[in-house]
Design a protein around this motif. Structure first.
Motif, PDB file in Angstrom:
ATOM      1  N   MET A   1       0.853  -1.191   0.000  1.00  0.00           N
ATOM      2  CA  MET A   1       0.000   0.000   0.000  1.00  0.00           C
ATOM      3  C   MET A   1       0.888   1.240   0.000  1.00  0.00           C
TER       4      MET A   1
ATOM      5  N   TYR B   1       6.517  -5.582  15.285  1.00  0.00           N
ATOM      6  CA  TYR B   1       6.538  -4.892  14.002  1.00  0.00           C
ATOM      7  C   TYR B   1       7.645  -5.482  13.143  1.00  0.00           C
ATOM      8  N   LEU B   2       7.625  -5.125  11.906  1.00  0.00           N
ATOM      9  CA  LEU B   2       8.647  -5.597  10.971  1.00  0.00           C
ATOM     10  C   LEU B   2       9.846  -4.668  11.046  1.00  0.00           C
TER      11      LEU B   2
ATOM     12  N   TYR C   1      12.007  -5.429   6.170  1.00  0.00           N
ATOM     13  CA  TYR C   1      11.116  -6.189   5.309  1.00  0.00           C
ATOM     14  C   TYR C   1      11.531  -6.047   3.855  1.00  0.00           C
TER      15      TYR C   1
ATOM     16  N   GLY D   1      12.085  -0.878   9.028  1.00  0.00           N
ATOM     17  CA  GLY D   1      10.787  -0.525   9.589  1.00  0.00           C
ATOM     18  C   GLY D   1      10.919   0.180  10.919  1.00  0.00           C
TER      19      GLY D   1
ATOM     20  N   LEU E   1       4.249   1.528   6.213  1.00  0.00           N
ATOM     21  CA  LEU E   1       5.127   0.880   5.250  1.00  0.00           C
ATOM     22  C   LEU E   1       5.622   1.948   4.287  1.00  0.00           C
TER      23      LEU E   1
ATOM     24  N   ILE F   1       4.788  -5.396  -0.536  1.00  0.00           N
ATOM     25  CA  ILE F   1       5.617  -5.992   0.503  1.00  0.00           C
ATOM     26  C   ILE F   1       5.491  -7.511   0.440  1.00  0.00           C
TER      27      ILE F   1
ATOM     28  N   TYR G   1       5.404 -10.499   2.621  1.00  0.00           N
ATOM     29  CA  TYR G   1       5.306 -10.853   4.035  1.00  0.00           C
ATOM     30  C   TYR G   1       6.040 -12.146   4.359  1.00  0.00           C
TER      31      TYR G   1
ATOM     32  N   HIS H   1      11.454  -9.502  12.583  1.00  0.00           N
ATOM     33  CA  HIS H   1      10.444  -8.906  13.459  1.00  0.00           C
ATOM     34  C   HIS H   1      11.105  -8.343  14.706  1.00  0.00           C
TER      35      HIS H   1
END
Lengths: 607, 460
Positions: A1, A70-71, A74, A88, A94, A102, A104, A111
């Protein structure tokens, strides 16, 4: 996004930093001038700051949220198939360009854990403190300089750039604001009945009459060092991305709308700061704060010796207390008291004072006027007129709201060393309702053990606080206190009260005020020892005291110890000596005499 | 770490379920899970709980694997059970609900219409989830300690974890779709879509061969009756006050309950929850604001409410033969009476009366007529003859005992001094704050009123 983040503002903001090692950055911040040069979010209007710039926020930790996973790193896939790694850390959204997505499930994703602290600017901060802190905050125009302090050559260039950017950045932010509200209203009309939480509820000021500023600070390390109600100075990256606002998203399908709103308030109301450097503040006095850059004129004033400042201050207090020397001594001790140690049940060092027997004829304005003087001396304080209405309606202790998962603040959630002045002369005949009874209990608990009971509905948890309480009352107070001191008002002084208060204000020139302010804070945090030989002396005295009066108990001894400690500190000593001890015993004896002289009818049974 | 051989594990699970047995008191073998499988097959039981103690006794490494990778093994267990069930069926089961009938019909139709040799599109075959009418839960090993919420960290993800806390919020129980069933408006064939997350995207185009080959573009319609739903509830739990370090805020955690573990707890209950700690996958707009974040939750396998009564475990509650013998003696009545307040000597008559008071109550006769079975007792006596001690025996609530003292002090008057109450209560061994609490409690109940200075109370 794609987030609307790839704006020119980011190019010289966070990216500039996150490429580098955070430890290197911290090293940089050890230099106090670098720390000073960062603008304080507390005193800078948000529209002057860009998203992702370095800011500072000073405040009290009001609430702690659950940890976030949270990432940390990434993988981002572009439409053409190429991959890149994105950090991140210190981000809310993002960071993707158009056409990127992204991955995942990428192996290289890492993380991490971070915590969100809900921080409010120090509640009850007095006007002069705010003013001074505001002066210490550099204006954001200096911003670009601080961003590249080690890059002196580029500075001029950056400056220019910052200037250029500033204007359209302003409009940009404004536009974002408008967009935010637009989508908000459209969302409202489509949703059936959205429960919108008021901004007051979201900001959650402990003192509703003196609203604080709130900020959600995300911390990345040393999670256990943060204690509720402690004072902290954070340095971090500002994050005001409008997409963080829960009101802008389509909330259909979320059961707990109000919780979502509470955890994602509009960033323009409550900005986010991603902290990477932290200083725990021992006190709220900006004059003695090394983390603040002192304006040139403040440090110019000469520092007088402690003893002479002590003498002046005692004089001033005596002037305000109907010429009562003893009362001045006790009030001064109260002003520098602080809980310095806690054993299982006791908080040692507390010095809650009840000044009673205030002369009736001058009562009406006296308490507020006395507070006006105290307000000038103390960095943070709060005056509470104990009317029946406030007692019955105001929120005193914090309470957990499970609907929104927030700790709703109360009046007693104050930072350490915030003086609470309770004016009991406003109490009228009437019925204390359950809230009032509860409020009295909370106050009594606060005074007796310096702890605050937070209501978690299913149970209560005690939090340590350090709030000196001064109770002003006509007769003896209905609240407990460590020291009850009936004032010995001089008849002449009562008549001349207005003049003497005026004189006091006149006496308090800025330079002298600064001295007093510094003196009080320094005295509060200075150490004090009791040597072996004096311990024996005290022991002997206590034995004698028990002989003379069988009723005296350990509490009396404890009171004496605290008093002698504070008297010693006030006189600039760092260890107990015989003189101070005798002074303390003498004062206590005088106080007891006055107490006995107090007419029985006003003495109430419950202490 | 070497990869586990799941096929082999499958086999050992099969043996475990069918062969694991315990010896009961008579020395007979009890097939713990075998008997449960029979019940499952007959649809008399829904939840089968696998005790990991048993599994560990059978195969230690398998039990450890289950703890580490709980969700996967739950799936394997349920597949194995589904495989085993037909052989445990001892009688014809009649359909209990619409879904049973539905499944039966589909199976019959399937047998009739389909060519057994034909390869079928996966999506058009019945997903195993639709056919399973049971649930599998794990009971953690008895050596497993309950964690506090703040101890549960990223390393626990995917593992069977036990957490202790207090329930602060719970949603109502809602149906959650597990298998969505669609019918095509052109070819009439059915399509199934297993749903494993909290949301799903409905299928619109018919994937069946008929529609695809003919390019009929059949539309799919969701069939509520043919879909399978389970009960679903979301709980929020929070740490106990004793688990919170000084100066910190209690943590909370989301617990998702499905099927039989729903409706087990209510807000305010103290619970121990065993479940799998998992990250939550959000999609769509929620992903947008929280793209960087992942929420976590606990998929509950077992919820136990710990109430005060449960302090005594079942083993202690049972009487040993010795105790029974002791109790069966003739002077049972006297023994019970003397064991009331053993610290007070004598007064056997008073104690007997009090014992009767304790065991008494309203007795309801079968014909519906109420017969009064309770008694009221008035204790009178000189000061200091242990009246209040005996009272304390019956009224564990300190407030009520203090109230009794206040009532006594008041006599026929209406006002009592708080100082007097305090004196009397402290001599009876109450603490001042207990007295204060009682005074406030009863004021709230409007039994009496306290004056402004808190010097006396006046009965209403």
């Amino acid at each position: 996004m794609p987030c609307p983040m790839d704006m020119p503002s980011t190019s010289n903001g966070l990216d500039h930093y996150s490429q580098r090692d955070p430890s290197e950055l911290k090293e940089l911040l050890k230099d106090s001038t670098a720390w000073h040069a960062i603008p304080l979010l507390n005193y800078t209007p948000l529209h002057k700051l860009k998203d992702q710039t370095l800011v500072r926020f000073r405040g009290m930790i009001q609430d702690m949220m659950d940890p976030e996973i949270y990432l940390e790193r990434y993988e981002v896939k572009s439409s053409d198939g190429s991959k890149r790694l994105q950090h991140g850390q210190y981000h809310d959204c993002l960071k993707l360009a158009t056409g990127e997505s992204i991955d995942y499930n990428a192996e290289s994703n890492v993380h991490g854990e971070r915590r969100t602290l809900f921080v409010v600017s120090v509640p009850g901060l007095n006007d002069w403190t705010k003013e001074h802190e505001g002066k210490c905050s550099p204006q954001p125009k200096l911003l670009s300089q601080t961003q590249s302090p080690n890059n002196a050559k580029k500075r001029t260039l950056d400056d220019q750039e910052a200037m250029d950017v500033e204007d359209d950045n302003d409009t940009l932010l404004k536009r974002k604001c408008v967009e935010g509200t637009k989508s908000d209203s459209s969302g409202n009309s489509s949703a059936a009945a959205p429960a919108v939480l008021g901004s007051e509820y979201l900001i959650n000021s402990p003192l509703p009459s003196r609203p604080s500023m709130a900020c959600m600070v995300k911390v990345y390390e040393d999670f256990d060092s943060y204690k509720l109600n402690s004072l902290v100075d954070f340095v971090g990256f500002l994050s005001v991305d409008p997409s963080l606002d829960a009101a802008t998203i389509d909330t259909e399908g979320f059961d707990s709308l109000s919780e979502l709103q509470a955890t994602h308030p509009s960033p323009f109301l409550i900005p986010r700061v991603h902290a990477f450097a932290v200083q725990h503040l021992p006190h709220a006095n900006p004059l003695l704060d090394k983390s603040l850059q002192q304006p040139a004129d403040a440090s110019a004033s000469e520092d007088l010796s402690q003893t002479s400042v002590h003498k002046d201050l005692r004089m001033l207090l005596k002037l305000c207390l109907f010429d009562d020397d003893l009362a001045a001594e006790y009030l001064l001790s109260h002003l520098i008291s602080s809980v310095y140690s806690r054993s299982e049940m006791q908080s040692i060092g507390k010095f809650s004072l009840n000044i009673c027997n205030l002369p009736k004829e001058s009562l009406a304005q006296y308490t507020t006027k006395l507070y006006q003087v105290l307000e000038l001396l103390l960095p943070a304080s709060h005056y509470l007129a104990m009317t029946l209405e406030t007692m019955n309606t105001a929120a005193f202790a914090p309470k957990k709201d499970y609907e929104t998962n927030k700790l709703v603040s109360g009046m007693l959630q104050l930072a350490p060393h915030t003086h609470l002045v309770l004016d009991e002369t406003y109490m009228q005949q009437g019925k204390l309702e359950s809230n009032g009874v509860l409020a009295i209990q909370h106050l009594a608990h606060l005074i007796n053990s310096q702890e605050l009971k937070c209501d978690f509905q299913y149970y209560q948890i005690d939090y340590h606080v350090n709030i000196p309480v001064l109770v002003l009352s006509e007769g003896r107070s209905m609240l407990p206190s460590d020291f009850v001191l009936p004032i010995n008002a001089d008849a002449k002084a009562v008549e001349l009260l207005d003049e003497s208060l005026k004189a006091a204000h006149h006496y308090l020139q800025p330079a002298r005020l600064q001295q007093f302010r510094k003196y009080l804070t320094l005295a509060r945090i200075s150490p004090f020892n009791v040597s072996e030989e004096h311990t024996e002396m005290i022991q002997q005295d206590f034995v004698d005291m028990r002989k003379a009066n069988a009723k005296s108990n350990a509490d009396d001894l404890h009171g004496l110890l605290v008093l002698s400690r504070l008297l010693g500190i006030a006189r600039g000593k760092n260890a107990l000596d015989k003189e101070t001890w005798q002074l303390a015993t003498e004062f206590e004896a005088k106080r007891r005499q006055r107490l006995q002289a107090l007419p029985k009818s006003t003495v109430q049974l419950r202490n | 770490m070497a990869r586990r051989d799941y096929a082999q594990d499958r086999e050992s699970i099969k043996t475990f379920l069918s062969e694991f047995c315990k010896c009961d008191d008579d020395g007979k073998k009890q097939f713990v899970y075998g008997s449960q499988l029979v019940k499952l097959a007959h649809r008399e039981q829904v939840l089968i709980t696998i005790d990991l103690d048993d599994l560990s006794e059978f195969n230690e490494s398998l039990a450890e694997a289950v703890i580490d990778n709980c969700r996967r093994y739950a799936g394997i267990f349920s597949d194995v059970i589904a495989e085993l069930l037909p052989s445990y069926k001892q009688q014809e089961v009649h359909a209990k609900d619409a879904l049973d009938v539905y499944i039966e019909h589909r199976l019959m139709m399937d047998a009739r219409v389909r060519n057994p040799m034909e390869q079928r599109d996966d999506r058009n075959s019945f997903p195993p989830e639709l056919m399973k009418r049971f649930e599998v839960g794990f009971k953690p090993m008895s050596t497993e300690k309950a964690h506090s919420i703040r101890e549960v960290k990223a390393q626990h993800i995917g593992k069977l974890t036990t957490v202790r806390g207090i329930v602060t919020r719970c949603t109502e129980v809602k149906p959650m779709m597990v298998v969505a069933t669609y019918t095509c408006d052109r070819c009439g064939s059915e399509t199934y879509q297993p749903v494993s997350s909290l949301s799903f995207t409905p299928v619109h185009d018919c994937p069946s061969d008929d529609c695809r080959v003919n390019k009929a573009a059949g539309r799919l319609y969701l069939q509520t009756r043919g879909s399978k739903f389970v009960k679903f509830q979301e709980l929020k739990m929070q740490e106990h006050s004793d688990q919170v370090p000084v100066g910190h805020i209690p943590r909370s955690m989301t617990v998702l309950c499905r099927g039989e573990v729903t409706r087990m707890a209510q807000p305010g209950d103290h619970v121990v929850v065993s479940g799998v700690f998992l990250p939550m996958v959000r999609s769509g707009f929620a992903q947008m604001i929280q793209g960087l974040l992942s929420e976590t939750y606990l998929q509950a396998h077992r919820i136990i409410c710990i109430n005060k009564n449960d302090d005594i475990s079942d083993k202690e509650a049972e009487l040993t033969p010795d105790e029974l013998e002791e109790l069966a003696q003739d002077d049972f009545y006297e023994r019970l009476a003397t064991s009331l307040a053993p610290e007070i000597y004598g007064h056997l008559d008073v104690k007997k009366a009090l014992l009767l008071l304790l065991v008494g109550g309203v007795d309801k006769r079968p014909d519906g007529m109420k017969i009064r079975g309770n008694i009221n007792i008035c204790l009178m006596g000189d000061p200091g003859v242990a009246k209040s001690q005996l009272l304390g025996l019956h009224v564990p609530n300190t407030s009520d005992r203090i109230f009794a003292i206040v009532r006594e002090l008041a006599g026929s008057g209406k006002a009592v001094k708080i100082g007097d109450i305090m004196d009397r209560c402290t001599t009876k061994g109450f603490k001042p704050d207990q007295v204060d609490k009682c005074i406030d409690d009863y004021e709230e109940l409007n039994v009496w009123q306290v004056n402004m200075g808190r010097t006396k109370i006046t009965f209403m």
